[in-house]
Design a protein around this motif. Structure first.
Motif, mmCIF file in Angstrom:
data_model
loop_
_atom_site.group_PDB
_atom_site.id
_atom_site.type_symbol
_atom_site.label_atom_id
_atom_site.label_comp_id
_atom_site.label_asym_id
_atom_site.label_seq_id
_atom_site.Cartn_x
_atom_site.Cartn_y
_atom_site.Cartn_z
ATOM 1 N N HIS A 131 -19.185 6.060 86.914
ATOM 2 C CA HIS A 131 -18.787 7.262 87.655
ATOM 3 C C HIS A 131 -18.717 6.852 89.129
ATOM 4 O O HIS A 131 -19.754 6.729 89.794
ATOM 5 C CB HIS A 131 -19.829 8.347 87.436
ATOM 6 C CG HIS A 131 -19.471 9.696 87.970
ATOM 7 N ND1 HIS A 131 -19.158 9.936 89.289
ATOM 8 C CD2 HIS A 131 -19.373 10.899 87.342
ATOM 9 C CE1 HIS A 131 -18.902 11.223 89.467
ATOM 10 N NE2 HIS A 131 -19.032 11.832 88.281
ATOM 11 N N PRO A 132 -17.531 6.603 89.678
ATOM 12 C CA PRO A 132 -17.458 5.994 91.015
ATOM 13 C C PRO A 132 -17.952 6.895 92.129
ATOM 14 O O PRO A 132 -18.519 6.397 93.114
ATOM 15 C CB PRO A 132 -15.970 5.664 91.167
ATOM 16 C CG PRO A 132 -15.274 6.611 90.249
ATOM 17 C CD PRO A 132 -16.196 6.794 89.091
ATOM 18 N N LEU A 133 -17.758 8.212 92.010
ATOM 19 C CA LEU A 133 -18.186 9.093 93.102
ATOM 20 C C LEU A 133 -19.703 9.130 93.210
ATOM 21 O O LEU A 133 -20.260 9.094 94.309
ATOM 22 C CB LEU A 133 -17.622 10.497 92.890
ATOM 23 C CG LEU A 133 -17.839 11.488 94.035
ATOM 24 C CD1 LEU A 133 -17.332 10.930 95.362
ATOM 25 C CD2 LEU A 133 -17.172 12.823 93.725
ATOM 26 N N SER A 136 -4.229 12.838 92.440
ATOM 27 C CA SER A 136 -3.680 11.558 92.894
ATOM 28 C C SER A 136 -4.501 11.070 94.075
ATOM 29 O O SER A 136 -5.238 11.831 94.707
ATOM 30 C CB SER A 136 -2.211 11.695 93.300
ATOM 31 O OG SER A 136 -2.088 12.561 94.416
ATOM 32 N N GLY A 137 -4.373 9.785 94.372
ATOM 33 C CA GLY A 137 -5.050 9.202 95.522
ATOM 34 C C GLY A 137 -4.228 8.036 96.041
ATOM 35 O O GLY A 137 -3.434 7.446 95.310
ATOM 36 N N LEU A 138 -4.415 7.728 97.324
ATOM 37 C CA LEU A 138 -3.659 6.646 97.940
ATOM 38 C C LEU A 138 -4.445 5.341 97.916
ATOM 39 O O LEU A 138 -5.615 5.298 98.292
ATOM 40 C CB LEU A 138 -3.310 6.976 99.386
ATOM 41 C CG LEU A 138 -2.220 8.020 99.618
ATOM 42 C CD1 LEU A 138 -2.014 8.221 101.113
ATOM 43 C CD2 LEU A 138 -0.917 7.609 98.954
ATOM 44 N N MET A 139 -3.792 4.289 97.451
ATOM 45 C CA MET A 139 -4.318 2.930 97.556
ATOM 46 C C MET A 139 -3.508 2.194 98.611
ATOM 47 O O MET A 139 -2.407 2.614 98.971
ATOM 48 C CB MET A 139 -4.181 2.197 96.222
ATOM 49 C CG MET A 139 -4.783 2.908 95.035
ATOM 50 S SD MET A 139 -4.513 1.986 93.503
ATOM 51 C CE MET A 139 -2.722 2.090 93.340
ATOM 52 N N GLY A 145 -10.552 10.694 98.104
ATOM 53 C CA GLY A 145 -9.362 9.986 97.640
ATOM 54 C C GLY A 145 -9.670 9.011 96.519
ATOM 55 O O GLY A 145 -10.542 9.231 95.682
ATOM 56 N N ALA A 146 -8.940 7.904 96.506
ATOM 57 C CA ALA A 146 -9.011 6.963 95.395
ATOM 58 C C ALA A 146 -10.372 6.273 95.298
ATOM 59 O O ALA A 146 -10.770 5.849 94.223
ATOM 60 C CB ALA A 146 -7.901 5.914 95.524
ATOM 61 N N SER A 147 -11.118 6.174 96.394
ATOM 62 C CA SER A 147 -12.409 5.486 96.342
ATOM 63 C C SER A 147 -13.384 6.184 95.409
ATOM 64 O O SER A 147 -14.072 5.544 94.620
ATOM 65 C CB SER A 147 -13.021 5.396 97.749
ATOM 66 O OG SER A 147 -12.691 4.182 98.371
ATOM 67 N N GLY A 148 -13.468 7.498 95.486
ATOM 68 C CA GLY A 148 -14.459 8.210 94.701
ATOM 69 C C GLY A 148 -13.969 8.721 93.372
ATOM 70 O O GLY A 148 -14.770 9.079 92.510
ATOM 71 N N ARG A 149 -12.652 8.781 93.183
ATOM 72 C CA ARG A 149 -12.127 9.392 91.961
ATOM 73 C C ARG A 149 -11.093 8.481 91.306
ATOM 74 O O ARG A 149 -9.989 8.887 90.979
ATOM 75 C CB ARG A 149 -11.530 10.767 92.282
ATOM 76 C CG ARG A 149 -12.576 11.779 92.735
ATOM 77 C CD ARG A 149 -11.958 13.101 93.082
ATOM 78 N NE ARG A 149 -11.095 12.993 94.256
ATOM 79 C CZ ARG A 149 -10.225 13.922 94.606
ATOM 80 N NH1 ARG A 149 -10.072 14.990 93.870
ATOM 81 N NH2 ARG A 149 -9.484 13.764 95.684
ATOM 82 N N ASN A 150 -11.488 7.239 91.122
ATOM 83 C CA ASN A 150 -10.605 6.277 90.451
ATOM 84 C C ASN A 150 -11.038 6.120 88.998
ATOM 85 O O ASN A 150 -11.882 6.872 88.509
ATOM 86 C CB ASN A 150 -10.639 4.935 91.196
ATOM 87 C CG ASN A 150 -12.059 4.407 91.330
ATOM 88 O OD1 ASN A 150 -12.668 4.002 90.349
ATOM 89 N ND2 ASN A 150 -12.597 4.440 92.546
ATOM 90 N N GLY A 186 -5.351 7.177 83.342
ATOM 91 C CA GLY A 186 -4.677 6.942 84.612
ATOM 92 C C GLY A 186 -3.529 5.963 84.459
ATOM 93 O O GLY A 186 -3.398 5.267 83.452
ATOM 94 N N GLY A 187 -2.712 5.894 85.490
ATOM 95 C CA GLY A 187 -1.579 4.982 85.490
ATOM 96 C C GLY A 187 -0.494 5.482 86.419
ATOM 97 O O GLY A 187 -0.681 6.417 87.188
ATOM 98 N N ARG A 188 0.645 4.852 86.333
ATOM 99 C CA ARG A 188 1.800 5.194 87.175
ATOM 100 C C ARG A 188 1.492 4.956 88.646
ATOM 101 O O ARG A 188 0.375 5.156 89.128
ATOM 102 C CB ARG A 188 2.225 6.658 86.980
ATOM 103 C CG ARG A 188 2.747 6.970 85.601
ATOM 104 C CD ARG A 188 4.116 6.362 85.389
ATOM 105 N NE ARG A 188 4.568 6.502 84.026
ATOM 106 C CZ ARG A 188 5.756 6.108 83.602
ATOM 107 N NH1 ARG A 188 6.598 5.548 84.454
ATOM 108 N NH2 ARG A 188 6.106 6.235 82.353
#
Length: 426
Positions: free
Chosen positions: A181-183, A336-339, A63-68, A298-300
């Protein structure tokens, strides 16, 4: 989860398969959630000599942790004035200083562990889409005076020299901030946790807990963990495991796309390796990736899962509205990912009851705040400090449920309209 053939999956430096928990085991601390907050907490506890187990429902960095967006810069999702209004000026300053410490923690951890493929690149520039140079200069002066933190002011000519867009006016450049690169960063943390003796189980969602006794119990679909401490770090993927956490956050979806390889076309618009973010609420953020060959944009935000393809069209309109010269740049992949957002827009960090901790709700500003959040929770568990109590004014307040989601969406639309009018006046 297996990552699809995306920029992130192609550039992962480590893709080992981790086991599913299928036994009854004991440890000092069990951490529920293998994202940024969970792995940082686990790392610091393992460094402190504890036996640690991490339970991850999907895979490390899901999710959002690795692919932000990968931006590592100080601050929180809400401004310093709002923090001071709730917590007082002294606490607000300490919290901001801790967010700077979080940036430094990520940088030093990458260096100490020699994490492969993280590729830290110095420089994050925050740009304004309306003309208020004096306001930015004042902010830079406050950062220097109160925190000894240097921000470099760029006037319109300097901004447009590297960002070929008439949408931008002034900017502040933070040379101490960086993007990564967060992942690969997360996977590097996971390897170090395991090297220190910690255990990480993937495909192992926590389904039930018993937290009433000194020895806590956490059940997965196939196993059980008994521990002295439990830490919830589930973020936007918090389910029904603990009602106190579920009622205290709003799941907010964010969207990212990566372009095809077109280095010459991208360079015609963006002549900097800095990460870029604009000053709007839920504004655009972007950076060059793949050695400048591709553009990550990114955005939205939405308060419910939306059709990613439709949101990508909106992202593309933002991109080409800012840079008309990128009209021909094709999108290769999007996701997409959930925050998780709290109503007060601050992280929710602290102790629910003896032996039960939480570190969540980072609201899109996670790489520095998860670092400091995980660090102070670990300090609290190890008895090294009580710095986690600085977040006490921002507790588990009810987020409003479905009504809260509706209000959040309406607020976002209102802020979008305000941004539009302000830019139109410019």
């Amino acid at each position: 989860m297996t990552y699809p053939d995306t920029y992130y999956s192609r550039t992962m430096t480590e893709d080992r398969s981790r086991p599913v928990l299928s036994a009854h085991i004991d440890c000092d601390t069990v951490i529920i959630g293998g994202g940024l907050a969970g792995l940082t907490t686990a790392l610091q506890l393992a460094r402190g000599g504890q036996s640690v187990v991490v339970l991850e429902a999907k895979s490390v960095g899901f999710g959002a942790s690795g692919r932000n967006g990968g931006f590592v810069s100080p601050g929180y999702s809400t401004g310093g004035d709002d923090i001071a209004r709730v917590a007082g000026t002294s606490t607000a300053k300490k919290l901001h200083q801790m967010s700077i410490e979080g940036v430094d923690f990520v940088r030093s951890t990458i260096a100490e562990l020699k994490v492969a493929g993280v590729n830290p690149i110095d420089g994050v520039t925050s740009v304004m889409r309306y003309d208020d140079g004096r306001g930015l200069q004042s902010y830079a002066e406050i950062a220097s005076r109160d925190y000894g933190y240097q921000l470099d002011y760029l006037d319109t000519a300097a901004v447009r020299n590297v960002l070929k867009s008439e949408r931008y006016f002034h900017a502040l450049r933070d040379s101490r901030a960086f993007h990564i690169h967060p992942l690969n960063y997360l996977r590097g943390l996971a390897l170090e946790i395991e090297r220190l003796g910690g255990a990480i189980y993937e495909g192992s969602p926590a389904v039930r807990t018993d937290l009433a006794q000194p020895e806590k119990l956490v059940w997965t679909t196939q196993g059980q963990v008994r521990s002295k401490n439990v830490v919830f770090t589930t973020g936007g993927y918090t389910g029904n495991l603990d009602a106190r956490l579920k009622r205290a956050f709003l799941p907010i979806a964010t969207y990212v796309m990566v372009s095809e390889a077109a280095p010459d076309l991208i360079a015609s618009a963006i002549a900097t390796t800095d990460g870029i973010g604009d000053n709007r609420r839920a504004g655009d953020y972007y950076r060059l990736v793949d050695d400048g060959r591709r553009l990550l944009w990114g955005g939205r935000i939405t308060t419910r899962a939306a059709n990613t393809a439709g949101l990508v069209e909106e992202l593309r309109r933002e991109m080409t509205g800012t840079y008309p010269q990128l009209e021909g740049l094709k999108t290769e992949i999007a996701w997409s990912g959930l925050m998780s957002y709290a109503r007060h827009l601050m992280p929710q960090i602290g102790k629910l009851e003896p032996g039960v901790w939480h570190c969540t709700a980072f609201g899109g500003h996670g790489l520095n705040t998860t670092a400091i959040g995980g660090k102070v929770v670990a300090e609290g568990i190890l008895g090294q400090s009580d710095r986690y109590t600085l977040f006490r004014p921002f507790g588990l307040v009810w987020a409003g449920g479905l009504a809260g989601l509706a209000v959040a969406q309406l607020t976002y639309w209102k802020l979008q309209t305000q941004d539009w009018w302000r830019e139109r006046a410019a």
